[in-house]
Design a protein around this motif. Structure first.
Motif, PDB file in Angstrom:
ATOM      1  N   ARG A 179       1.030  -1.618   0.154  1.00 52.07           N
ATOM      2  CA  ARG A 179       0.421   0.223   0.183  1.00 52.07           C
ATOM      3  C   ARG A 179       0.878   1.361  -0.665  1.00 52.07           C
ATOM      4  NH1 ARG A 179      -5.438  -1.278   0.551  1.00 52.07           N
ATOM      5  NH2 ARG A 179      -5.550  -4.128   1.684  1.00 52.07           N
ATOM      6  N   GLU A 180       0.382   2.281   0.313  1.00 53.27           N
ATOM      7  CA  GLU A 180       0.686   4.036   0.200  1.00 53.27           C
ATOM      8  C   GLU A 180       2.058   3.606   1.561  1.00 53.27           C
ATOM      9  OE1 GLU A 180      -0.676   8.551   0.056  1.00 53.27           O
ATOM     10  OE2 GLU A 180      -2.103   6.996   0.140  1.00 53.27           O
ATOM     11  N   ASN A 181       1.506   3.502   2.044  1.00 54.75           N
ATOM     12  CA  ASN A 181       2.459   3.425   3.285  1.00 54.75           C
ATOM     13  C   ASN A 181       3.747   2.337   3.325  1.00 54.75           C
ATOM     14  OD1 ASN A 181       1.449   5.326   4.935  1.00 54.75           O
ATOM     15  ND2 ASN A 181      -0.340   3.489   5.745  1.00 54.75           N
ATOM     16  N   ASP A 182       3.828   1.607   2.497  1.00 54.41           N
ATOM     17  CA  ASP A 182       5.056   0.704   2.234  1.00 54.41           C
ATOM     18  C   ASP A 182       5.968   1.358   0.739  1.00 54.41           C
ATOM     19  OD1 ASP A 182       3.276  -1.209   4.106  1.00 54.41           O
ATOM     20  OD2 ASP A 182       2.693  -1.909   2.361  1.00 54.41           O
ATOM     21  N   VAL A 183       5.083   2.110  -0.071  1.00 55.22           N
ATOM     22  CA  VAL A 183       6.278   2.506  -0.777  1.00 55.22           C
ATOM     23  C   VAL A 183       6.215   3.660  -0.351  1.00 55.22           C
ATOM     24  CG1 VAL A 183       5.693   3.412  -3.045  1.00 55.22           C
ATOM     25  CG2 VAL A 183       4.525   1.558  -2.319  1.00 55.22           C
ATOM     26  N   LYS A 184       5.759   4.768   0.222  1.00 54.79           N
ATOM     27  CA  LYS A 184       6.356   5.457   0.909  1.00 54.79           C
ATOM     28  C   LYS A 184       7.773   5.216   1.790  1.00 54.79           C
ATOM     29  CE  LYS A 184       2.413   8.788   1.866  1.00 54.79           C
ATOM     30  NZ  LYS A 184       1.648   9.359   2.453  1.00 54.79           N
ATOM     31  N   LEU A 185       7.281   4.160   2.485  1.00 49.47           N
ATOM     32  CA  LEU A 185       8.579   4.106   3.691  1.00 49.47           C
ATOM     33  C   LEU A 185       9.908   3.625   3.133  1.00 49.47           C
ATOM     34  CD1 LEU A 185      10.190   2.813   5.956  1.00 49.47           C
ATOM     35  CD2 LEU A 185       8.847   1.153   6.619  1.00 49.47           C
TER      36      LEU A 185
END
Length: 389
Positions: free
Chosen positions: A135-141
């Motif tokens: 998800r978006e948070n995984d990608v941001k990290l």
């Protein structure tokens, strides 16, 4: 692959040991112990992160060779159970720590501040876990870790659930299902500008299947040489290749242990080695009991396939003495060999070198016995699990 002990076998270190040997056998032994302790205490810090319910804590527990019900287990549940950065020591190798990090979506920190908050600099690498798509948070990290030039891997967890769900379809193919999931994860991450994402499909409840072993092999190859030894010994026995690699690690140190045993004239070296081999291969009583509990295979069935005495070190030492006497007779006719040359390079000469050579061969045969037992135990477990409905 670079041999686990190559960092010890350079001219400077051999010179240090030889100089210590010139003073006394005790000082030479102390220098060897110092070098082995450096290897044994090499720290390895693994960061595990992902959104709530993704299976982070279960992954931490499986990697450490324990179940979710174990007293020292990372707490698991359908909601986020990790509120703070929490280290979990490997039960047999305390220098190895898996850090259960709070999911980035459960904190008030943006990705860049999140890494600062969890202390990213201390981690050797990151594993980002998701039980669906990333998800978006995984990608941001991942982007932030990438910017910080740290290594990270994506683990798509709970693959066994996906397989069971797809099995209901008429045109089911496990291989096609895995390929579809892997490609979907990889393409999704590439579309988010993640460079060459490394995606592994795993099941914490069936670690011998899917990509768990591939993950271990990748970590091993990409770690610095001095960290590979640490990782390999800490890895759970999930296939026969792991057994062989653990054996290679242990073999790399045999000549040092042989020298210590002779120089110190002590059986304590052998006692430690027996304990070390049993722990590394999962042949100690505690590990075997946990394996029996986890698989439903009776403990007596596991013990029945083993040739080495389980808890009686005296019986193992008696066996070692028999092997040693045979090696000593063989050594009487030996005038050369790689190990003899090595002992000479350490400053160990004459009959002492021959004793080291005999002890080396005896320990090697002892290691063979434990490694063979580990293969038999794993095969017995795998046959049992495969036969289950």
């Amino acid at each position: 692959m670079e041999a686990p002990c190559d960092r010890f076998e350079n001219k400077e270190l051999l010179k240090e040991i030889k100089e210590a040997m010139n003073k006394s056998h005790e000082e030479g032994a102390a220098k060897i112990m110092e070098l082995l302790d450096q290897q044994k205490n090499t720290p390895l810090n693994i960061a595990i992160t992902g959104e709530s319910g993704s299976g982070k804590s279960t992954f931490v527990n499986v990697f450490r060779g324990i179940t979710d019900e174990d007293e020292s287990a990372a707490p698991t549940g359908p909601v986020e159970t990790t509120k703070e950065v929490t280290p979990y020591h490997h039960p047999k190798y305390p220098n190895v720590k898996l850090w259960d990090l709070p999911g980035i979506g459960t904190t008030t920190f943006p990705a860049d501040k999140y890494l600062e908050h969890v202390g990213f600099e201390k981690f050797d690498f990151f594993i980002i876990i998701s039980d669906t798509r990333f998800r978006e948070n995984d990608v941001k990290l991942a982007r932030e870790i990438q910017r910080m030039k740290k290594t990270f891997y994506f683990v798509r967890s709970k693959i066994d659930n996906d397989i069971r769900s797809e099995q209901k379809k008429r045109e089911f193919s496990a291989e096609d299902t895995l390929t579809t999931i892997r490609n979907s994860c990889t393409e999704g991450l590439q579309n988010e500008d993640i460079e060459s994402p490394q995606v592994f499909l795993v099941s914490a409840f069936e670690p011998h299947l899917y990509d768990f072993s591939n993950l271990g092999e990748t970590l091993e190859k990409q770690l610095p040489a001095h960290k590979r030894h640490t990782l390999l010994l800490a890895m759970p026995v999930i296939n026969l290749e792991i057994v062989n690699k653990k054996k290679e690690v242990f073999q790399g140190n045999i000549k040092y242990h042989a020298a210590l045993s002779v120089l110190l004239s002590s059986s304590a070296v052998l006692d430690k080695l027996i304990t070390e081999y049993q722990a590394g291969f999962g042949l100690d009583c505690e590990s075997l009991q946990k394996l029996a509990d986890r698989t439903g295979l009776p403990l007596t069935d596991l013990k029945a396939v083993m040739k080495s005495p389980l808890t009686d070190n005296e019986r193992v030492k008696a066996l070692f003495t028999d092997i040693l006497s045979l090696s000593a007779r063989a050594a009487s006719g030996a005038v050369d060999g790689e190990e003899l040359n090595f002992f000479s390079a350490l400053g160990i000469l004459g009959t002492t070198a021959l004793s080291c050579w005999s002890t080396y061969n005896s320990i090697n045969r002892l290691l063979d016995m434990f490694a063979d037992d580990a293969q038999r135990v794993f095969t017995k477990m795998l046959d049992h699990v495969t036969a289950m409905p």
